[in-house]
Design a protein around this motif. Structure first.
Motif, short mmCIF file in Angstrom:
data_model
loop_
_atom_site.label_atom_id
_atom_site.label_comp_id
_atom_site.label_asym_id
_atom_site.label_seq_id
_atom_site.Cartn_x
_atom_site.Cartn_y
_atom_site.Cartn_z
N VAL A 1 0.84 -1.21 0.00
CA VAL A 1 0.00 0.00 0.00
C VAL A 1 0.87 1.26 0.00
N LEU A 2 1.91 1.27 0.83
CA LEU A 2 2.82 2.42 0.87
C LEU A 2 3.51 2.63 -0.47
N GLN A 3 3.91 1.53 -1.09
CA GLN A 3 4.60 1.63 -2.36
C GLN A 3 3.68 2.16 -3.46
N LEU A 4 2.38 1.87 -3.34
CA LEU A 4 1.42 2.33 -4.34
C LEU A 4 0.74 3.63 -3.93
N LEU B 1 8.18 -3.18 -6.18
CA LEU B 1 6.76 -3.50 -6.00
C LEU B 1 6.50 -4.97 -6.32
N ILE B 2 7.04 -5.47 -7.42
CA ILE B 2 6.88 -6.89 -7.77
C ILE B 2 7.47 -7.78 -6.70
N MET B 3 8.61 -7.34 -6.14
CA MET B 3 9.25 -8.11 -5.08
C MET B 3 8.34 -8.17 -3.85
N GLN C 1 9.81 6.73 -0.16
CA GLN C 1 9.41 7.80 -1.08
C GLN C 1 9.96 9.16 -0.65
N ALA C 2 10.24 9.31 0.66
CA ALA C 2 10.78 10.59 1.14
C ALA C 2 12.14 10.88 0.51
#
Length: 638
Positions: free
Chosen positions: A20-23, A37-39, A217-218
């Motif tokens: 969720v964080l990655q998306l 993300l795939i990982m 992401q920061a």
């Protein structure tokens, strides 16, 4: 020891949160983020298969059958896909393709082939696992091969990134390496151990730490303006170039923004930059905005989005209106440069060079100017970059030469000093004059190292040639304005002199009037420190256009060198001749020694000596020559 499902459910929750964080809204569509993300998804699905398969067997009463074996096989495929993805992630993070070298490509492919073969065989034979009454399916002896390949993938990824990753990310790489090492230890420990109850949980924790260290992401967002940072721009451009995807960059460079910070304060300045950044995000629906520099932004525009011309008009229209913070209303302006791939550049290095060159060209045209790279003469840029590479190559291979031009002492009627002049010859470009490569070295900062290299060569020559036993009293060495601004300038010079046992009276440092004009305060401090040590100074190029007696009054110059153009004009124009005569007389009254440069004829030599010049330098005596030729000349003249 039985299986505790709660531990694996916790691991699954951690993985779902990471997905969720990655998306989230800050997700970057770059290759590194996609691989990560795939990982995450692979590991989350692996844990899900693990939980479902064991639960059905242990708690649901389902005996091993085709469906349960299918779930177990899926678990092993997903679980052991993760190390392959990790290896790929580290390669992408490094920014260097494995396909550039045959060896790295082969070493990258080998584990993929072995892992694929092992997992395909497992789908038919189930050799990697076995079913037990208290734990469900668990690793069998065959899994050792998969574990060995996993260890290989982790080591390959960390080592590859360690070799090629950018220095700024090295500390993060260390953190990733520690995590990877911990996972390897746990994997080895899990085989036949009660620790297998915690393996999925520990891997999930490792993924969480990897997210924080390398993928947070920061790290992709500029803290002050909340737009993407420069490293993400570089990464996206690499991806676009690799995929041959066209794009345009609009780079905004704020005009005189230092004035805003000084007048209204840094806080107000930061708020205005934030407003500019926010506005740029509204210019294009699909465009990305980046913090390119301290007061520079880049807007990436993809094909099919708002056109380049329309985007520029929108930006220019906004800058016709004030930017307002809580207490301040200011009219800002920005120069705009536009660069297109692949029309203007074909590699990331070329793009950055063209962008920087375009920004400088736009600044030169004035506030609010718009420059298209396609309209610029990029030949000059490419030539400058070729000279930069020639300078770097010469510094790396120590191929710079120092030539010496003798200076004639009119009182002693012999050579008593010489000026050290650096020479650069490149195999491709031929001889490159100092007035061409020195300004370039000053702009890119290599002049500091180059200046010290030349100074060391001079000191070494003074000692090895035993110049004290000749008529040469000292050698003049030119000092760049950039060198003058270095904090350790004085200490570095003195250290080199001490190394070669060169005394202060054997060195004279030449400072140009342009250096004095640009950094008088710093220059004065450094000169006074060196003068206190006994080193003398010359003011070079006197009369070249920056002349002011203030330099002579404030700085302890022992020698003033008259610019060659001033000397030549004196022989072509009567009024210039009178000016030169009285200039020499004035300088003599100030108790400084005078060197006339550009002496090329006997007439010039006779007249300059007659009006009181203490030293003469020019081709009438000799051009700058290599060390051995200089020593021969001195010996013959003595």
């Amino acid at each position: 020891m039985g299986w505790d499902v709660n531990i694996d459910i916790c691991a699954l929750i951690i993985m779902c949160v990471l997905v969720v964080l990655q998306l989230s809204k800050h997700y970057m569509s770059i290759r590194r983020s996609f691989v990560f993300l795939i990982m995450l998804i692979s590991q989350a699905l692996a844990i899900l298969c693990f939980v479902v398969g064991r639960s059905l067997f242990l708690y649901g009463g389902v005996q091993p059958n085709t469906f349960l074996n299918l779930i177990a096989d899926a678990f092993y495929v997903l679980q052991y896909l993760v190390p392959l993805l990790f290896m790929h992630y580290m390669v992408v993070w490094s920014g260097r393709s494995v396909w550039e070298h045959k060896a790295t490509a082969v070493l990258f492919i080998i584990p993929i082939v072995i892992m694929a073969f092992g997992l395909i065989v497992n789908a038919f034979t189930h050799w990697a696992y076995t079913w037990t009454l208290d734990r469900g399916f668990e690793d069998d002896t065959g899994v050792i091969i998969l574990m060995a390949v996993t260890v290989y993938c982790i080591i390959y990824g960390v080592v590859y990134a360690g070799i090629f990753v950018r220095k700024l990310a090295f500390s993060k790489l260390v953190g990733v390496a520690v995590i990877a090492l911990a996972i390897i230890v746990v994997m080895i420990w899990q085989y036949g151990s009660v620790m297998s109850n915690y393996v999925n949980f520990l891997i999930a924790i490792g993924m969480l730490v990897l997210y924080i260290v390398a993928q947070n992401q920061a790290d992709m967002i500029d803290h002050n303006t909340q737009v993407l940072n420069r490293s993400i721009l570089d990464e996206r451009m690499r991806n676009h170039i690799k995929n041959k995807k066209r794009f345009d960059l609009i780079v905004l460079a704020m005009d005189d923004f230092k004035f805003v910070n000084k007048t209204f304060g840094v806080t107000a300045g930061d708020m205005m930059l934030m407003q500019v950044a926010r506005f740029l995000t509204t210019v294009s629906l699909r465009g990305k905005v980046y913090r390119y520099g301290a007061d520079q932004f880049a807007l990436e525009i993809s094909p099919g989005d708002i056109g380049l011309e329309k985007a520029i008009k929108v930006i220019q229209e906004r800058f016709r209106h004030p930017w307002i913070t809580e207490d301040v209303s200011v009219m800002l302006s920005a120069t705009i440069s536009c660069v297109s791939y692949p029309n203007d550049a074909t590699s990331i290095a070329n793009i950055i060079d063209v962008v920087d060159y375009s920004v400088l060209s736009a600044k030169a045209k004035g506030k609010g100017a718009v420059v298209y790279a396609s309209d610029l003469n990029l030949h000059n840029l490419r030539k400058e970059k070729a000279i930069e590479k020639a300078v770097e190559h010469a510094m790396k291979n120590d191929t710079f030469e120092v030539h010496y031009q003798p200076i004639f002492n009119t009182e002693k009627q012999c050579y008593t000093s010489a000026e050290a002049l650096v020479r650069l010859r490149d195999d491709m470009l031929g001889n490159i004059p100092p007035d061409v490569f020195i300004p370039i070295a000053e702009r890119n900062g290599t002049i500091v190292k180059l200046g010290m290299m030349i100074f060391e060569k001079v000191c070494k020559f003074i000692t090895s040639a035993n110049l004290r036993e000749t008529s040469i009293e000292y050698i003049e060495v030119n000092v760049s304005v950039v060198q003058c601004m270095q904090k350790n300038f004085v200490e570095d010079l003195l250290a080199i002199m001490e190394k070669y046992q060169v005394t202060p009276d054997q060195i004279n440092l030449e400072v140009t009037e342009t250096a004095a004009a640009n950094s008088l305060a710093i220059l004065q401090e450094n000169i006074e420190k060196l003068h206190a040590k006994g080193i003398s100074f010359s003011l070079d190029d006197y009369g070249s256009g920056y002349s002011t007696l203030g330099y002579i009054h404030q700085l302890p110059f022992r020698i003033i060198k008259l610019d060659r153009l001033m000397v030549w004009d004196a022989f072509a124009n009567e009024r210039a001749g009178i000016t030169l005569k009285y200039t020499v007389g004035m300088l003599k009254e100030l108790k400084v020694r005078i060197v006339a440069e550009g002496v090329e004829t006997e007439e010039q030599q006779s007249r300059l000596e007659g009006i009181g010049c203490d030293y003469l330098q020019g081709w009438y005596y000799s051009k700058a020559v290599p060390e051995n030729d200089f020593l021969d000349m001195i010996q013959k003249a003595s």
